[in-house]
Design a protein around this motif. Structure first.
Motif, short mmCIF file in Angstrom:
data_model
loop_
_atom_site.label_atom_id
_atom_site.label_comp_id
_atom_site.label_asym_id
_atom_site.label_seq_id
_atom_site.Cartn_x
_atom_site.Cartn_y
_atom_site.Cartn_z
N ALA A 100 0.84 -1.26 0.03
CA ALA A 100 -0.13 -0.05 0.03
C ALA A 100 0.81 1.17 0.08
O ALA A 100 1.84 1.15 0.38
N TYR A 137 0.67 5.45 0.87
CA TYR A 137 -0.16 6.36 1.75
C TYR A 137 0.43 7.69 1.60
O TYR A 137 1.04 8.51 2.32
N THR A 166 -0.62 11.43 2.21
CA THR A 166 -1.47 12.34 2.85
C THR A 166 -1.27 13.75 2.99
O THR A 166 -0.22 14.29 3.01
N SER A 179 -5.03 8.44 7.92
CA SER A 179 -4.24 7.91 7.21
C SER A 179 -3.29 7.08 8.19
O SER A 179 -2.83 5.95 7.81
N ASP A 180 -2.66 7.57 9.12
CA ASP A 180 -1.63 7.27 9.97
C ASP A 180 -2.43 5.89 10.78
O ASP A 180 -1.72 5.04 10.84
N ARG A 232 -2.74 3.16 8.56
CA ARG A 232 -1.44 2.36 8.02
C ARG A 232 -1.08 1.51 9.14
O ARG A 232 -0.76 0.26 8.84
N LYS A 233 -1.16 1.93 10.60
CA LYS A 233 -0.74 1.05 11.52
C LYS A 233 -1.67 -0.11 11.24
O LYS A 233 -1.38 -1.32 11.85
N GLU A 267 -0.82 -2.39 8.49
CA GLU A 267 0.54 -3.03 8.63
C GLU A 267 0.49 -4.36 9.71
O GLU A 267 0.91 -5.39 9.30
N THR A 313 3.88 -1.33 3.96
CA THR A 313 3.94 0.12 3.28
C THR A 313 4.94 -0.07 2.24
O THR A 313 6.20 0.26 2.67
N ARG A 335 5.13 6.47 1.33
CA ARG A 335 4.47 7.29 2.36
C ARG A 335 4.89 8.79 2.12
O ARG A 335 6.12 9.01 1.74
N VAL A 366 -3.95 4.67 0.07
CA VAL A 366 -4.68 5.31 1.01
C VAL A 366 -4.34 6.61 1.09
O VAL A 366 -3.34 6.80 1.23
#
Lengths: 405, 290
Positions: free
Chosen positions: A178, A180, A182, A192-193, A196-197, A200, A206, A209, A235
């Motif tokens: 993915a 990210y 943002t 977004s954060d 992502r967590k 993951e 990831t 970013r 994302v």
């Protein structure tokens, strides 16, 4: 110029202390007097647009409730003041509503910026404060016991429903990688954060970013960088124009991910489909607090009433959120059958409330414990695809088709 | 390597469009000593009209530039004749206040007219690209860039080879001497202001296709344009061109090799660095303080 209202507030606060009216709203249960609910809204200034929408939502609720005999047999009156989107004024307004006008109940204002100080005034005066907006996580770290956020969860948790959907896929079908990109924004970046967590943890690697500043218009380089990583999924924590800009640049560079999630931007229905081209909306996911076709109780009545009053317009999400906040307060008063701030607060902590946003419930700090709605553009219009009890479409478009020429 | 070429190409394409937008601003400053803060608002106004005409008639927005240029030229002429000319000879700071007022009025009118929502013109090619090997050339950017080139060339020819143009340049260099040789300051000023507004018309038509915009977008655009002409030298046309290309390249290359987060910063660092060495910008001449 700034010192004057502050001095006034200080004076008012001092008066409040001298008068010793720490609590209020003990206006007793069994009277036929109307229940007065105090609200201060940003009817002018920076947040005028959501403020005006919230006013519509509150007023439609009031009229629907009164037509139905009121709350615990009493009619409802709204006392709405204009805080001009100003933090000092919102404090003065709520102080006045509580101490001078002696309203029975309070409803919240719009934006985290204004609800932050407003909820502090309410808490100090031991008043329940149900807010239709104000989902910034730091609202709920102050140890308040009478603050309730009348949306599903704090804004950083918006994407959780999307992570849940990814988790529900058989492992082989889950995206492997993915990206990210943002926006650096208090609403876009936390979404977004957090996502992502969560992703993951589910084993989604990831591969890219980046954080871009507000006002960025030039997205080709981000698009090119994303394309270089060939992620299965993108994302994008976005507001509006940046989300549109990213989709455009991805299309110009001819890179279409299998799964695409954006915060906020796709919820701006017509503006979004105009911006990216209707055919390119197909399959894009986002999360949202409300949908006009969600099969929640009273939702249709609310949408119809709104259309009747405002030239057939569709309610903004902000109007629906305000309507839901009022529903929450109504349910609590009906639950305890009297106007007692402590009991209302305890009741809300212990119970679940059915609103037009779906069922809401709260943790001890007043954060919502429910999940946002997962929406997806299908055949040119937004559909709710999860959770099941509010969905408007049973199918989910996966993978997303390529961009259309 | 492909990534570098892609970054350079995109930077130049977008820089050309920035140059078109900034050229009017720098011209107005050069001739009239007016910092036209309303240039961004005129840009958004032109973009909004373009979007409206496009959505009603389906006419190509970039071709509509041929209409928007003259239209905004006319509006600029009227604005100058009846409003801006009243502060002729006053300090430049006065012009900032006046044109900021104009910008607010335009923003207000646009909000009433089209609502406080985003618009964008999306003709069929808006998100397509030409391809040369691994390099993608977004069609909308290419068309807007070509448009900018044509208009800038015409602009240059007009200033260079016509009597009107020479009168404008003469007024810019030395208003009192220009008056002595028969250049009437009033009409020349109005013409220059109108010309500057006309470029906002053409730039606005391009903007309508390139980016989503809403009434308050003009703040972002004016700050970008002011940055460009300060870097190039206030009042210098070649300066505006170079400044715009530097901004375009700074944006794309920083975003490609570092992060978009830094691209705005890099541009302003360049400005500060240039101003430290050349306080009057790359191509500017020292302004005589009256």
């Amino acid at each position: 110029m700034r010192t004057k209202p502050r001095a006034l507030i200080a004076l008012l606060s001092a008066l409040v202390l001298l008068a010793g009216c720490g609590g209020s709203g003990d206006s007793g249960g069994d009277t036929n007097e109307p229940i007065t609910i105090g609200v201060s809204l940003p009817l002018s200034g920076q947040f005028a647009q959501p403020g005006q929408q919230a006013k519509r939502g509150y007023e439609i609720w009031r009229d629907m409730v009164n037509a139905d005999g009121g709350v615990v047999g009493r009619k409802v009156e709204l006392k709405i003041m204009d805080d001009a989107s100003n933090q000092d004024t919102v404090v003065a307004d709520y102080t006045r509503l509580i101490t001078q006008d002696k309203v029975d109940l309070l409803l919240g204002t719009f934006s985290s910026l204004l609800n932050y100080p407003a909820s502090a005034v309410a808490e100090k005066n031991n008043m329940v404060f149900v807010e239709p907006a104000g989902g910034a996580p730091n609202m709920f770290t102050r140890g308040f016991t009478k603050l309730f956020f009348a949306q599903q969860a704090t804004s950083d948790k918006q994407g959780e429903v999307f992570a849940d959907w990814i988790e529900s896929l058989p492992e082989a079908e889950r995206p492997k990688t993915a990206a990210y990109p943002t926006l650096d924004d208090p609403f876009a970046k936390p979404v977004s954060d957090t996502l992502r967590k969560d992703l993951e943890k589910l084993g989604v690697e990831t591969v890219y970013r980046t954080v871009y500043p507000a006002g960025t218009t030039n997205f080709q380089s981000v698009g090119a960088a994303v394309k270089g990583k060939k992620p299965d999924m993108i994302v994008n924590g976005a507001q509006f124009d940046d989300g549109v800009g990213l989709v455009r640049s991805l299309k110009q560079l001819d890179f279409s991910p299998k799964i695409m999630f954006q915060s906020s931007a796709p919820s701006e229905a017509v503006q979004y489909s105009d911006g990216v081209g209707e055919a390119n909306t197909e399959g894009v996911f986002y999360s949202v607090s409300w949908n006009d076709r969600a099969p929640t109780p009273l939702n249709k009545e609310f949408v119809d009433e709104y259309a009747k009053r405002f030239d057939g317009a569709l309610p903004a999400e902000d109007a629906a959120d305000a309507f839901a906040a009022a529903q929450v307060l109504q349910a609590a008063v009906e639950g305890v059958k009297e106007i007692d701030q402590d009991k209302i607060g305890d009741w809300l902590h212990a119970n679940e409330v059915q609103t037009i946003l779906g069922k809401l419930s709260w943790d001890s700090a007043g954060r919502g414990k429910a999940s946002y709605m997962l929406a997806q553009w299908q055949a040119g219009r937004p559909e709710i695809v999860a959770p099941d009890d509010v969905s408007t479409s049973k199918k989910i478009v996966n993978p997303k088709p390529d961009w259309q020429q | 390597m492909a990534q570098l070429v892609q970054g350079l190409v995109l930077g130049l394409l977008i820089g050309g469009v920035y140059a078109l937008m900034a050229s009017g601003l720098t011209l107005i400053f050069g001739v009239l000593n007016i910092v036209n803060v309303a240039q961004g608002a005129l840009l958004v106004l032109a973009a909004t009209i373009t979007w409206k005409v496009w959505s009603v008639t389906g006419l190509d927005p970039i071709l509509l530039a041929c209409l928007m240029g003259p239209l905004m030229f006319g509006l600029g002429w009227v604005l100058h004749k009846f409003v801006v000319s009243r502060i002729a000879g006053r300090p430049a700071s006065m012009s900032v206040l006046l044109t900021f007022g104009i910008a607010l009025v335009v923003e207000g009118v646009l909000t009433l007219w089209t609502g406080n929502v985003f618009h964008s013109a999306t003709p069929s090619y808006f998100s397509q690209s030409f391809r040369i090997g691994a390099i993608a050339l977004p069609k909308a950017q290419v068309f807007a860039f070509l448009l900018a080139l044509v208009v800038l060339a015409a602009f240059y020819a007009l200033l260079r080879f016509t009597w009107r143009g020479r009168a404008i340049r003469a007024s810019a260099e030395n208003p009192s001497s220009a008056a002595l040789v028969g250049v009437r300051p009033g009409p020349t000023s109005s013409f220059a202001f109108a010309l500057g507004s006309g470029t906002a018309g053409v730039g606005g038509a391009a903007l309508a296709v390139l980016y989503p915009f809403f009434p308050a977008s003009h703040y972002e655009w004016i700050s970008r344009l002011l940055g460009i002409i300060v870097l190039g030298g206030m009042g210098s046309l070649p300066g505006a061109l170079i400044g715009a290309l530097v901004l375009g390249l700074a944006e794309t290359l920083t975003a490609t090799y570092a992060s978009l987060r830094w691209s705005t910063l890099v541009f302003y660092v360049v400005i500060v660095a240039v101003l430290l060495i050349r306080p009057h910008g790359l191509f500017g001449t020292r302004v005589r303080e009256a």
